[in-house]
Enzyme design. Structure first.
Site, PDB file in Angstrom:
ATOM      1  N   CYS A   1      19.493   0.103  18.907  1.00 25.33           N
ATOM      2  CA  CYS A   1      19.936   1.494  19.055  1.00 25.33           C
ATOM      3  C   CYS A   1      21.184   1.796  18.218  1.00 25.33           C
ATOM      4  O   CYS A   1      21.394   2.930  17.795  1.00 25.33           O
ATOM      5  CB  CYS A   1      20.198   1.808  20.524  1.00 25.33           C
ATOM      6  SG  CYS A   1      18.727   1.611  21.564  1.00 25.33           S
TER       7      CYS A   1
ATOM      8  N   GLU B   1      -4.730   1.263   6.501  1.00 25.70           N
ATOM      9  CA  GLU B   1      -4.671   1.788   7.868  1.00 25.70           C
ATOM     10  C   GLU B   1      -5.722   1.142   8.764  1.00 25.70           C
ATOM     11  O   GLU B   1      -5.468   0.870   9.934  1.00 25.70           O
ATOM     12  CB  GLU B   1      -4.823   3.308   7.874  1.00 25.70           C
ATOM     13  CG  GLU B   1      -3.609   4.046   7.317  1.00 25.70           C
ATOM     14  CD  GLU B   1      -2.331   3.764   8.111  1.00 25.70           C
ATOM     15  OE1 GLU B   1      -2.409   3.326   9.269  1.00 25.70           O
ATOM     16  OE2 GLU B   1      -1.240   3.987   7.557  1.00 25.70           O
TER      17      GLU B   1
ATOM     18  N   ASP C   1       0.676   6.570  16.869  1.00 23.85           N
ATOM     19  CA  ASP C   1       0.263   5.186  17.098  1.00 23.85           C
ATOM     20  C   ASP C   1       1.179   4.606  18.178  1.00 23.85           C
ATOM     21  O   ASP C   1       1.946   5.328  18.805  1.00 23.85           O
ATOM     22  CB  ASP C   1       0.349   4.380  15.802  1.00 23.85           C
ATOM     23  CG  ASP C   1       1.790   4.148  15.380  1.00 23.85           C
ATOM     24  OD1 ASP C   1       2.657   4.952  15.787  1.00 23.85           O
ATOM     25  OD2 ASP C   1       2.056   3.173  14.676  1.00 23.85           O
TER      26      ASP C   1
ATOM     27  N   GLY D   1      -9.845 -10.444  12.626  1.00 24.86           N
ATOM     28  CA  GLY D   1     -10.140  -9.986  13.977  1.00 24.86           C
ATOM     29  C   GLY D   1     -10.708  -8.582  14.059  1.00 24.86           C
ATOM     30  O   GLY D   1     -10.788  -7.868  13.054  1.00 24.86           O
ATOM     31  N   TYR D   2     -11.096  -8.193  15.253  1.00 20.63           N
ATOM     32  CA  TYR D   2     -11.705  -6.886  15.513  1.00 20.63           C
ATOM     33  C   TYR D   2     -12.731  -6.554  14.430  1.00 20.63           C
ATOM     34  O   TYR D   2     -12.543  -5.633  13.628  1.00 20.63           O
ATOM     35  CB  TYR D   2     -10.633  -5.793  15.601  1.00 20.63           C
ATOM     36  CG  TYR D   2      -9.892  -5.758  16.917  1.00 20.63           C
ATOM     37  CD1 TYR D   2     -10.559  -5.927  18.125  1.00 20.63           C
ATOM     38  CD2 TYR D   2      -8.522  -5.546  16.958  1.00 20.63           C
ATOM     39  CE1 TYR D   2      -9.878  -5.891  19.338  1.00 20.63           C
ATOM     40  CE2 TYR D   2      -7.832  -5.507  18.177  1.00 20.63           C
ATOM     41  CZ  TYR D   2      -8.519  -5.684  19.348  1.00 20.63           C
ATOM     42  OH  TYR D   2      -7.855  -5.652  20.554  1.00 20.63           O
TER      43      TYR D   2
ATOM     44  N   TYR E   1      -5.795   8.667  15.217  1.00 19.02           N
ATOM     45  CA  TYR E   1      -4.616   8.127  14.544  1.00 19.02           C
ATOM     46  C   TYR E   1      -4.849   7.994  13.037  1.00 19.02           C
ATOM     47  O   TYR E   1      -4.055   8.472  12.216  1.00 19.02           O
ATOM     48  CB  TYR E   1      -4.202   6.749  15.109  1.00 19.02           C
ATOM     49  CG  TYR E   1      -3.318   6.057  14.111  1.00 19.02           C
ATOM     50  CD1 TYR E   1      -2.001   6.489  13.933  1.00 19.02           C
ATOM     51  CD2 TYR E   1      -3.808   5.085  13.241  1.00 19.02           C
ATOM     52  CE1 TYR E   1      -1.195   5.948  12.943  1.00 19.02           C
ATOM     53  CE2 TYR E   1      -3.017   4.547  12.253  1.00 19.02           C
ATOM     54  CZ  TYR E   1      -1.709   4.980  12.107  1.00 19.02           C
ATOM     55  OH  TYR E   1      -0.933   4.464  11.116  1.00 19.02           O
TER      56      TYR E   1
ATOM     57  N   CYS F   1      13.423   0.886  16.703  1.00 14.24           N
ATOM     58  CA  CYS F   1      13.018   1.238  18.067  1.00 14.24           C
ATOM     59  C   CYS F   1      11.905   0.282  18.513  1.00 14.24           C
ATOM     60  O   CYS F   1      10.819   0.686  18.906  1.00 14.24           O
ATOM     61  CB  CYS F   1      12.545   2.695  18.112  1.00 14.24           C
ATOM     62  SG  CYS F   1      12.453   3.390  19.772  1.00 14.24           S
TER      63      CYS F   1
ATOM     64  N   TRP G   1       0.832  -1.216   0.000  1.00 15.51           N
ATOM     65  CA  TRP G   1       0.000   0.000   0.000  1.00 15.51           C
ATOM     66  C   TRP G   1       0.863   1.262   0.000  1.00 15.51           C
ATOM     67  O   TRP G   1       0.347   2.368   0.048  1.00 15.51           O
ATOM     68  CB  TRP G   1      -0.885   0.032   1.245  1.00 15.51           C
ATOM     69  CG  TRP G   1      -0.149  -0.332   2.488  1.00 15.51           C
ATOM     70  CD1 TRP G   1       0.608   0.498   3.268  1.00 15.51           C
ATOM     71  CD2 TRP G   1      -0.058  -1.631   3.081  1.00 15.51           C
ATOM     72  NE1 TRP G   1       1.161  -0.199   4.312  1.00 15.51           N
ATOM     73  CE2 TRP G   1       0.770  -1.513   4.216  1.00 15.51           C
ATOM     74  CE3 TRP G   1      -0.599  -2.889   2.769  1.00 15.51           C
ATOM     75  CZ2 TRP G   1       1.066  -2.608   5.047  1.00 15.51           C
ATOM     76  CZ3 TRP G   1      -0.302  -3.967   3.589  1.00 15.51           C
ATOM     77  CH2 TRP G   1       0.524  -3.807   4.705  1.00 15.51           C
TER      78      TRP G   1
END
Length: 348
Positions: free
Chosen positions: A205, A45, A146, A89-90, A128, A198, A23
DNA sequence: AAGACGTGGGT
DNA sequence: TACCCAAGTCT
């Protein structure tokens, strides 16, 4: 003396390390003036909310192949979209996806609003996602926060206030860093940084373009940030699922109500899910209780599902659900917990 | 304004 | 096994 973090340092890193995603319009193409299709940005998204990139990829490909535009999606049958979403899901996301597509098609002429406020007014689009679409699709300097950005900001500023309490300060920090130049690339860059360098555990790091400006690196606290409120433990609930096969091969299935768990999805008729579920057979039959159980963990509880099966004649009326012809049924149309019950019954 | 809302992968 | 985590939103 620690340096001040600059958006340009992150953009330079992104120019060299941007991931190739289905995307995404990468930094080189964007520099040449290309912009992603807002429909594809929006779809990705929504799918990516609380969901990993590997899980999303095949669903994104399937949706865009089958429904190439928001108007195509708006015209789709509810059952087809819910079936295509099954397993991701969701499921409120899928219901809101359709609501949003239809709002865009009918109230906005098939064109996504090109402002943060306009996007925020659409179903399933929160702060978001509105920011992400505004930045990525329209190159507006929206601040995108986010889970990745929260983590990056908490570490950059060595912020030890636990989430979700820290959310407002972390948002302020993110806003202070958001550039006016290349905001679309920048939004994706911070999230890529959070996803790859991160990371929650074992942050790399040594490879981070912002290490010279990172307070947590200096303090040695990166790996323990962000702090989070302690989780509650999940209770275990019990349930019974009834898998009814008609002699011609049709299955007895039930569409769940739009509200609540697995709302709008197809499933097996069954008992309530609680401490001591009672029998709730959807048809008169001779029941066989399968050995074992289907185990599944939801966001807030564990479920142990007993599976009962029966074979019934053509003329037997069901008190719940409807028979679905064998040719019109695919177990991939079911949410995972229901597919587990199916797998148990089929012996796989 | 906490809690509801899925799933699969990693440790 | 059990817990954590993943590009949140809605109520």
């Amino acid at each position: 003396m620690r340096e001040t973090a600059r958006a340009t340092d992150l953009l330079d890193w992104y120019d060299r390390h941007a991931r190739d995603l289905p995307w995404r319009v990468g930094p080189r193409a964007r520099a040449a003036g290309m912009r992603p299709d807002p429909y594809r940005v929006w779809l990705s998204e929504i799918m990516l909310q609380q969901t990993t990139v590997p899980a999303v990829k095949p669903y994104f490909e399937a949706f865009t192949a089958r429904w190439p535009t928001v108007s195509d999606l708006a015209a789709a049958a509810d059952a087809d979209v819910m079936a295509a979403w099954a397993g991701l899901g969701y499921y409120a996301r899928a219901r809101n996806l359709l609501k949003c597509a239809r709002a865009v098609a009918e109230e906005h002429g098939g064109v996504f609003p090109d402002s943060y406020e306009g996007l925020l007014g659409l179903p399933g689009i929160g702060p978001y996602t509105a920011g992400a679409i505004a930045a990525i699709a329209f190159d507006l300097p929206a601040t995108v926060v986010d889970g990745n950005v929260e983590r990056v900001m908490a570490r950059l500023h060595d912020e030890h206030t636990p989430l979700p309490q820290a959310k407002p300060v972390l948002t302020d920090m993110a806003a202070a860093l958001t550039p006016q130049q290349r905001p679309g690339d920048y939004a994706q860059a911070v999230m890529d940084l959070g996803a790859t360098i991160c990371s929650p555990r074992n942050p790399a790091c040594g490879l981070c373009p912002w290490r010279p400006s990172c307070a947590a690196w200096e303090a040695g606290t990166a790996a323990e940030l962000p702090k989070k409120a302690p989780k509650k433990r999940k209770p275990t609930r019990l349930g019974i699922a009834y898998l009814v096969r008609r002699v011609d091969g049709a299955w007895l299935l039930e569409r769940r109500p739009d509200k609540g768990l697995l709302g709008g999805m197809l499933g097996w008729p069954g008992s309530e899910w609680n401490e001591a579920p009672g029998e709730a057979p959807p048809i008169r039959a001779e029941w066989k209780t399968l050995p074992g159980e289907a185990r599944h963990t939801f966001t807030h509880f564990h479920l142990r599902l007993t599976v009962k099966t029966a074979l019934v004649p053509m003329d037997r009326p069901a008190t719940r659900g409807e028979f679905v012809e064998l040719a019109e049924f695919s177990p991939s149309d079911l949410p995972t917990v229901m597919r587990k019950a199916y797998d148990l019954a089929r012996g796989s």
